[in-house]
Scaffold this active site. Structure first.
Site, mmCIF file in Angstrom:
data_model
loop_
_atom_site.group_PDB
_atom_site.id
_atom_site.type_symbol
_atom_site.label_atom_id
_atom_site.label_comp_id
_atom_site.label_asym_id
_atom_site.label_seq_id
_atom_site.Cartn_x
_atom_site.Cartn_y
_atom_site.Cartn_z
ATOM 1 N N THR A 201 0.851 -1.201 0.000
ATOM 2 C CA THR A 201 0.000 0.000 0.000
ATOM 3 C C THR A 201 0.883 1.246 0.000
ATOM 4 O O THR A 201 2.004 1.204 0.497
ATOM 5 C CB THR A 201 -0.858 -0.035 1.285
ATOM 6 O OG1 THR A 201 -1.774 -1.103 1.164
ATOM 7 C CG2 THR A 201 -1.596 1.265 1.549
ATOM 8 N N ARG A 229 -14.701 -6.588 -0.162
ATOM 9 C CA ARG A 229 -14.030 -6.291 1.123
ATOM 10 C C ARG A 229 -13.440 -4.864 1.094
ATOM 11 O O ARG A 229 -12.851 -4.448 0.114
ATOM 12 C CB ARG A 229 -12.916 -7.307 1.365
ATOM 13 C CG ARG A 229 -12.093 -7.048 2.626
ATOM 14 C CD ARG A 229 -10.811 -6.322 2.334
ATOM 15 N NE ARG A 229 -9.923 -6.223 3.493
ATOM 16 C CZ ARG A 229 -8.813 -5.510 3.526
ATOM 17 N NH1 ARG A 229 -8.429 -4.830 2.469
ATOM 18 N NH2 ARG A 229 -8.046 -5.469 4.601
ATOM 19 N N GLY A 231 -10.844 -2.316 3.230
ATOM 20 C CA GLY A 231 -9.835 -2.284 4.288
ATOM 21 C C GLY A 231 -9.829 -0.947 5.026
ATOM 22 O O GLY A 231 -10.788 -0.168 4.962
ATOM 23 N N ASP A 232 -8.726 -0.699 5.715
ATOM 24 C CA ASP A 232 -8.607 0.538 6.495
ATOM 25 C C ASP A 232 -8.254 1.751 5.640
ATOM 26 O O ASP A 232 -8.546 2.892 6.029
ATOM 27 C CB ASP A 232 -7.517 0.363 7.572
ATOM 28 C CG ASP A 232 -6.158 0.053 6.941
ATOM 29 O OD1 ASP A 232 -6.102 -0.772 6.003
ATOM 30 O OD2 ASP A 232 -5.149 0.640 7.382
HETATM 31 N N1 ASP Z 1 -4.035 -1.804 4.826
HETATM 32 C C1 ASP Z 1 -4.288 -2.359 3.528
HETATM 33 C C2 ASP Z 1 -5.597 -3.108 3.558
HETATM 34 O O1 ASP Z 1 -5.843 -3.802 4.526
HETATM 35 C C3 ASP Z 1 -3.217 -3.282 3.059
HETATM 36 C C4 ASP Z 1 -1.827 -2.789 3.258
HETATM 37 O O2 ASP Z 1 -1.608 -1.743 3.812
HETATM 38 O O3 ASP Z 1 -0.908 -3.453 2.842
HETATM 39 O O4 ASP Z 1 -6.324 -3.035 2.605
#
Ligand code: ASP
Length: 335
Positions: A201, A229, A231-232
């Site tokens: 990311t 899905r 994510g954060d």
């Molecule tokens: N935080 C990101 C997610 O869960 C993935 C990542 O940061 O590598 O989508």
């Protein structure tokens, strides 16, 4: 400026660049990350090491040029993230990871610390630069977060650059999905949080000449994630937060844990209410996220110009550029 004063300022800026501590608030600064994970010297080819460092530098320079010209922190973080979205080494834009059913679904967010306005998108499939789409949500819609088809539609209507979904595909990311599928077929518990799957990311935090803060994050999410899905990274307060009264944060890691901890807002709350600096607040919240089972890292700039990297993985792609000092980039934990 008298030479002695200038030298003192430069020394302060250089010390700040080396230690992350705000000895004297620098004129401006920017930090970027390209994801946290099992990044070890043995698992990295010299080419990959050099290419990712060059990309991090390029992102810092793109954001730094904006800040040096007197541009806003918001423009700077968008400029830096766009560079990393175009680079296939990172899991954002081109080079995004695949969902379990073989698609690329992209998440991004951006926040302005001066106004606390924010924009975010989740599960978009046709936008070359999801961070710019997040910026369009911030500026052109009354909403904070758009998802899926509605976000794709908004993107085309807002005039943000469109690409065919096949644009995001890279063979390396496809192989990672196939490997995960093979392990699952063999009865192994591979799992979306498998630390061997490098995350990648991207994100940026910046402070401009006026002292305003901003943060942005962009990702393809986790290899093998379920269709739909989220994510954060596109969640304001989890993966991204900026507040001039406290700090700017961009996170990377196992998103479900970062959501449950409310990482980005929690760090800013510690700075604002406990008076901690960027490093202390980042380390405390990283430890709490780790205790839940989360792996990853954060980049933070606080209101006094203090800058922090904090991660509990073996490495994190990261970089920092402070006005008047050399850019620094790192990958491994011991740098
Ligand atoms: N935080 C990101 C997610 O869960 C993935 C990542 O940061 O590598 O989508």
């Amino acid at each position: 400026m008298r030479a002695s004063v200038r030298n003192a300022f430069l020394a302060g800026a250089i010390l700040a660049a080396m230690t992350g501590k705000a000895e004297a608030r620098p004129q401006w600064l920017i930090q970027v990350h390209g994801g946290a994970g099992v990044l070890e010297r043995e698992s990295m080819t010299p080419e990959r090491d050099a290419e990712t460092r060059a990309a991090l530098r390029e992102a810092l320079e793109a954001g730094g040029a904006v800040l040096d010209d007197g541009g806003s922190a918001l423009d700077a973080v968008e400029a830096a993230v766009r560079v990393l979205e175009d680079d296939p080494h990172f899991n954002a834009g081109k080079g995004a990871v695949f969902t379990a059913d073989g698609r690329n679904e992209l998440d991004a967010s951006i926040m302005d610390g001066a106004t606390r306005q924010a924009g975010a998108v989740a599960g978009v499939t046709r936008t070359r630069h999801p961070v710019t789409l997040a910026r369009a949500v911030l500026e052109k819609s009354p909403h904070v977060l758009l998802m899926g088809e509605g976000a794709d539609q908004f993107s085309a209507e807002a005039g943000v650059e469109q690409v065919d979904p096949s644009y995001f595909r890279t063979e390396e990311r496809w192989r990672q999905l196939e490997k995960m599928r093979a392990r699952e077929a063999a009865g192994e518990q591979a799992g979306v949080f498998d630390k061997e799957v490098k995350y990648g990311t991207v994100g940026a935090v910046a402070m401009d000449r006026e002292g305003h803060l901003a943060a942005a994050t962009s990702t393809g999410g986790l290899t093998g994630k379920s269709h739909g899905r989220v994510g954060d990274s596109p969640l304001i307060g989890a993966g991204t937060y900026a507040d001039d009264r406290a700090c700017a944060v961009s996170a990377t890691g196992s998103g479900e844990f970062y959501i449950r901890e409310g990482v980005a807002h929690e760090i800013c709350a510690r700075v604002r209410f406990l008076g901690e600096d960027a490093q202390a607040a980042a380390d405390a919240v990283q430890a709490e996220t780790r205790a839940l089972g989360g792996d990853g890292g954060v980049i933070v700039i606080d209101k006094d110009g203090g800058a922090a990297f904090s991660f509990n993985t073996p490495g994190m792609y990261r970089g920092r550029l402070v006005a008047g000092a050399e850019a620094m980039v790192g990958i491994y934990g011991d740098e």
